[in-house]
Design a protein around this motif. Sequence first.
Motif, PDB file in Angstrom:
ATOM      1  N   PHE A 300       0.846  -1.190   0.000  1.00 38.45           N
ATOM      2  CA  PHE A 300       0.000   0.000   0.000  1.00 38.45           C
ATOM      3  C   PHE A 300       0.886   1.246   0.000  1.00 38.45           C
ATOM      4  CE2 PHE A 300      -2.804   3.311   1.356  1.00 38.45           C
ATOM      5  CZ  PHE A 300      -4.052   2.914   0.895  1.00 38.45           C
ATOM      6  N   PRO A 301       0.648   2.216  -0.895  1.00 39.37           N
ATOM      7  CA  PRO A 301       1.449   3.454  -0.914  1.00 39.37           C
ATOM      8  C   PRO A 301       1.044   4.362   0.249  1.00 39.37           C
ATOM      9  CG  PRO A 301      -0.295   3.570  -2.563  1.00 39.37           C
ATOM     10  CD  PRO A 301      -0.371   2.200  -1.971  1.00 39.37           C
ATOM     11  N   LEU A 302       1.880   4.417   1.285  1.00 40.76           N
ATOM     12  CA  LEU A 302       1.499   5.120   2.511  1.00 40.76           C
ATOM     13  C   LEU A 302       2.024   6.546   2.579  1.00 40.76           C
ATOM     14  CD1 LEU A 302      -0.128   4.427   5.071  1.00 40.76           C
ATOM     15  CD2 LEU A 302       2.039   3.918   6.206  1.00 40.76           C
ATOM     16  N   ALA A 303       3.167   6.815   1.947  1.00 40.00           N
ATOM     17  CA  ALA A 303       3.745   8.165   1.998  1.00 40.00           C
ATOM     18  C   ALA A 303       4.648   8.387   0.798  1.00 40.00           C
ATOM     19  CB  ALA A 303       4.539   8.359   3.290  1.00 40.00           C
ATOM     20  N   VAL A 304       4.857   9.648   0.460  1.00 39.82           N
ATOM     21  CA  VAL A 304       5.747  10.020  -0.654  1.00 39.82           C
ATOM     22  C   VAL A 304       6.826  10.944  -0.123  1.00 39.82           C
ATOM     23  CG1 VAL A 304       5.904  11.093  -2.925  1.00 39.82           C
ATOM     24  CG2 VAL A 304       3.849   9.830  -2.288  1.00 39.82           C
ATOM     25  N   LEU A 305       8.070  10.532  -0.276  1.00 38.12           N
ATOM     26  CA  LEU A 305       9.200  11.344   0.188  1.00 38.12           C
ATOM     27  C   LEU A 305       9.574  12.390  -0.859  1.00 38.12           C
ATOM     28  CD1 LEU A 305       9.342   8.906   2.137  1.00 38.12           C
ATOM     29  CD2 LEU A 305      11.843   9.046   1.961  1.00 38.12           C
ATOM     30  N   ARG A 306      10.150  13.463  -0.409  1.00 33.34           N
ATOM     31  CA  ARG A 306      10.738  14.421  -1.342  1.00 33.34           C
ATOM     32  C   ARG A 306      11.989  13.804  -1.938  1.00 33.34           C
ATOM     33  NH1 ARG A 306       8.132  19.145  -0.941  1.00 33.34           N
ATOM     34  NH2 ARG A 306       7.000  19.615   0.989  1.00 33.34           N
ATOM     35  N   ARG A 321       6.164   2.331   0.688  1.00 33.49           N
ATOM     36  CA  ARG A 321       5.076   1.352   0.708  1.00 33.49           C
ATOM     37  C   ARG A 321       4.972   0.686   2.082  1.00 33.49           C
ATOM     38  NH1 ARG A 321       6.237  -1.814  -4.872  1.00 33.49           N
ATOM     39  NH2 ARG A 321       7.234  -0.139  -6.043  1.00 33.49           N
ATOM     40  N   LEU A 322       3.757   0.288   2.416  1.00 31.36           N
ATOM     41  CA  LEU A 322       3.510  -0.535   3.593  1.00 31.36           C
ATOM     42  C   LEU A 322       3.183  -1.933   3.103  1.00 31.36           C
ATOM     43  CD1 LEU A 322       3.118  -0.718   6.695  1.00 31.36           C
ATOM     44  CD2 LEU A 322       0.699  -0.146   6.311  1.00 31.36           C
ATOM     45  N   SER A 323       4.041  -2.906   3.423  1.00 29.88           N
ATOM     46  CA  SER A 323       3.832  -4.264   2.933  1.00 29.88           C
ATOM     47  C   SER A 323       2.873  -5.020   3.850  1.00 29.88           C
ATOM     48  CB  SER A 323       5.171  -5.016   2.880  1.00 29.88           C
ATOM     49  OG  SER A 323       5.632  -5.286   4.200  1.00 29.88           O
ATOM     50  N   PRO A 324       2.222  -6.071   3.347  1.00 31.24           N
ATOM     51  CA  PRO A 324       1.348  -6.882   4.207  1.00 31.24           C
ATOM     52  C   PRO A 324       2.090  -7.464   5.402  1.00 31.24           C
ATOM     53  CG  PRO A 324       0.922  -7.377   1.907  1.00 31.24           C
ATOM     54  CD  PRO A 324       2.147  -6.492   1.937  1.00 31.24           C
ATOM     55  N   GLU A 325       3.364  -7.839   5.210  1.00 27.83           N
ATOM     56  CA  GLU A 325       4.137  -8.416   6.309  1.00 27.83           C
ATOM     57  C   GLU A 325       4.392  -7.387   7.411  1.00 27.83           C
ATOM     58  OE1 GLU A 325       4.492 -10.582   2.645  1.00 27.83           O
ATOM     59  OE2 GLU A 325       5.020  -8.494   3.087  1.00 27.83           O
ATOM     60  N   THR A 326       4.758  -6.160   7.011  1.00 25.84           N
ATOM     61  CA  THR A 326       4.988  -5.113   8.007  1.00 25.84           C
ATOM     62  C   THR A 326       3.684  -4.725   8.697  1.00 25.84           C
ATOM     63  OG1 THR A 326       6.898  -4.226   6.820  1.00 25.84           O
ATOM     64  CG2 THR A 326       5.793  -2.743   8.363  1.00 25.84           C
ATOM     65  N   TYR A 327       2.590  -4.691   7.938  1.00 25.15           N
ATOM     66  CA  TYR A 327       1.306  -4.346   8.551  1.00 25.15           C
ATOM     67  C   TYR A 327       0.912  -5.396   9.589  1.00 25.15           C
ATOM     68  CZ  TYR A 327      -3.584  -3.217   9.207  1.00 25.15           C
ATOM     69  OH  TYR A 327      -4.790  -2.897   9.777  1.00 25.15           O
ATOM     70  N   ALA A 328       1.174  -6.670   9.305  1.00 28.00           N
ATOM     71  CA  ALA A 328       0.883  -7.723  10.284  1.00 28.00           C
ATOM     72  C   ALA A 328       1.715  -7.524  11.547  1.00 28.00           C
ATOM     73  CB  ALA A 328       1.154  -9.096   9.669  1.00 28.00           C
ATOM     74  N   GLU A 381      19.034  -2.099  -3.706  1.00 29.95           N
ATOM     75  CA  GLU A 381      19.192  -1.533  -5.043  1.00 29.95           C
ATOM     76  C   GLU A 381      18.716  -0.086  -5.111  1.00 29.95           C
ATOM     77  OE1 GLU A 381      17.529  -4.252  -4.305  1.00 29.95           O
ATOM     78  OE2 GLU A 381      18.938  -5.811  -4.946  1.00 29.95           O
ATOM     79  N   GLY A 382      17.930   0.339  -4.123  1.00 32.77           N
ATOM     80  CA  GLY A 382      17.431   1.707  -4.081  1.00 32.77           C
ATOM     81  C   GLY A 382      16.220   1.967  -4.946  1.00 32.77           C
ATOM     82  N   ASP A 383      15.650   0.904  -5.546  1.00 32.97           N
ATOM     83  CA  ASP A 383      14.519   1.105  -6.456  1.00 32.97           C
ATOM     84  C   ASP A 383      13.162   1.047  -5.757  1.00 32.97           C
ATOM     85  OD1 ASP A 383      14.818  -1.567  -5.875  1.00 32.97           O
ATOM     86  OD2 ASP A 383      14.298  -2.272  -7.884  1.00 32.97           O
ATOM     87  N   GLU A 384      13.159   0.735  -4.451  1.00 30.74           N
ATOM     88  CA  GLU A 384      11.912   0.693  -3.692  1.00 30.74           C
ATOM     89  C   GLU A 384      12.133   1.226  -2.281  1.00 30.74           C
ATOM     90  OE1 GLU A 384       9.438  -3.062  -5.614  1.00 30.74           O
ATOM     91  OE2 GLU A 384      10.736  -3.421  -3.889  1.00 30.74           O
ATOM     92  N   LEU A 385      11.078   1.815  -1.715  1.00 31.07           N
ATOM     93  CA  LEU A 385      11.085   2.305  -0.340  1.00 31.07           C
ATOM     94  C   LEU A 385       9.972   1.622   0.432  1.00 31.07           C
ATOM     95  CD1 LEU A 385      11.453   6.171  -0.848  1.00 31.07           C
ATOM     96  CD2 LEU A 385      13.193   4.660   0.114  1.00 31.07           C
ATOM     97  N   PHE A 386      10.240   1.287   1.710  1.00 31.09           N
ATOM     98  CA  PHE A 386       9.233   0.646   2.539  1.00 31.09           C
ATOM     99  C   PHE A 386       9.152   1.310   3.903  1.00 31.09           C
ATOM    100  CE2 PHE A 386      10.105  -2.637  -0.560  1.00 31.09           C
ATOM    101  CZ  PHE A 386       8.838  -3.156  -0.816  1.00 31.09           C
ATOM    102  N   VAL A 387       7.932   1.500   4.383  1.00 32.12           N
ATOM    103  CA  VAL A 387       7.727   1.913   5.770  1.00 32.12           C
ATOM    104  C   VAL A 387       7.934   0.667   6.621  1.00 32.12           C
ATOM    105  CG1 VAL A 387       6.057   2.748   7.466  1.00 32.12           C
ATOM    106  CG2 VAL A 387       6.103   3.742   5.174  1.00 32.12           C
ATOM    107  N   THR A 388       8.936   0.681   7.469  1.00 32.38           N
ATOM    108  CA  THR A 388       9.238  -0.499   8.282  1.00 32.38           C
ATOM    109  C   THR A 388       8.698  -0.392   9.701  1.00 32.38           C
ATOM    110  OG1 THR A 388      11.395   0.428   8.897  1.00 32.38           O
ATOM    111  CG2 THR A 388      11.317  -1.029   6.966  1.00 32.38           C
ATOM    112  N   SER A 389       8.296   0.819  10.109  1.00 30.34           N
ATOM    113  CA  SER A 389       7.748   0.986  11.448  1.00 30.34           C
ATOM    114  C   SER A 389       6.998   2.305  11.537  1.00 30.34           C
ATOM    115  CB  SER A 389       8.865   0.956  12.502  1.00 30.34           C
ATOM    116  OG  SER A 389       8.342   1.170  13.796  1.00 30.34           O
TER     117      SER A 389
END
Length: 416
Positions: A300-306, A321-328, A381-389
């Motif tokens: 899920f796209p949760l935030a957009v960084l500058r 992004r917020l992944s299903p695993e992190t959301y769990a 690789e820097g091609d994806e960002l994830f909200v981890t907490s």
Amino acid sequence: MPEVPSLTYAIGLPPKDAIAYFEAKGYTVTFNWHDLWQEAHARAFTVAGVARLDVLEDIREALTAHLKEGKGEFRFHKQLEPTLRSKGWWGKRTETGADGKPRVVRMGSPARLRLIFRQNIQTAYMAGRYRQMHENAEARPFWQYVAVLDSKTRPGHKMLHGRVFRHDDPFWHSHYPPNGWGCRCRVRALSPHRMEKEGLTTESGARHMVTQQREVLNRHTGEVQTRPVTGYRMPGADGAIAWTDLGFSYNPGAAGLANMLGEGIRKLEGATHPVAAATVRRLASGETFTAWQAKPEGDFPLAVLRGEDAARIGATSTVARLSPETYAKQCRHHPELTQADYARAQDVVEQGERLQDGAKNLLFLLDEPGGHVVVVKATQEGDELFVTSMRRLSQGEARRNSEVRRLRKKQPGSDR
């Protein structure tokens, strides 16, 4: 994929979400329908036995035209049959199987076109209906399973007729229609007032969902595969089970939503920051996130960084992004967080203090009453960002937090 609007029905207009669901599919060529399993059908359009992309495109274009223009089944057949005949996808032919033995393969036929038409159109309409009902789930949170009761109705579908579950009940994860080939069932959304007026009560699928492994023969390869199928065990002494057909134990509306989110992330990456930020705020605070919470599928796209913040941790992507695993994990460790908390993630990354923790992590700290901490990590690789907490921040906590003080001292140019 076109931008998905809120589903609205009006006389003479096509159901927009059904069209969006259908057009969002990519192309996947398979020989056996079971090669593309359950939720994957919501991400890719396939017709078993079609090994040519041009034939697959012809079939999909004809189906999409029906949804957009309201063309009937007769016109679908009339338009498509000559095309399929000219390309050799009609009738029967003999092929050599994996075991070296010849076998007869059925391609196009009036019965086959009827099945393709009815199954795909029903799935698209029910996926659109799912999104419509989720948008109105606060007013009508109770969903009733409705079957067509005639001589063609399967026993399992007849057993489910009239039963009511909450919109977020696990029952709908597997038993949202269609539940099999030719399934004509639908779902009716009800308000508390309507429930009381009709004397209806809700059931819960939490302790009644069962899974069974079944063997499937791939006639092309000769391989026997094991696939799961889900059933609902009826409350009561007899314990009868209403199974879905093999390959239908999934919710096409929820799976289609995950596909739409994936396409949306790609669009957000190319949008300007103000547009992307406004979009994720709307998604996180609305029914799209509510639907995703009910059954997280995809990121899920949760935030957009500058751009400059993403560059600090070596990222070319800006969508966190917020992944299903992190959301769990979040649900286990921070069950107090509500949708309103997650909807503030964009404010935190825009207005909060930025603290870098290593080469790939940024901690965003909004140190104010009602503030939050959001941690974003870039992939190697820097091609994806994830909200981890993500967590709430009590008043004054940041000033007392030793971890935050440690990170502040590590920031470039810090003299603390």
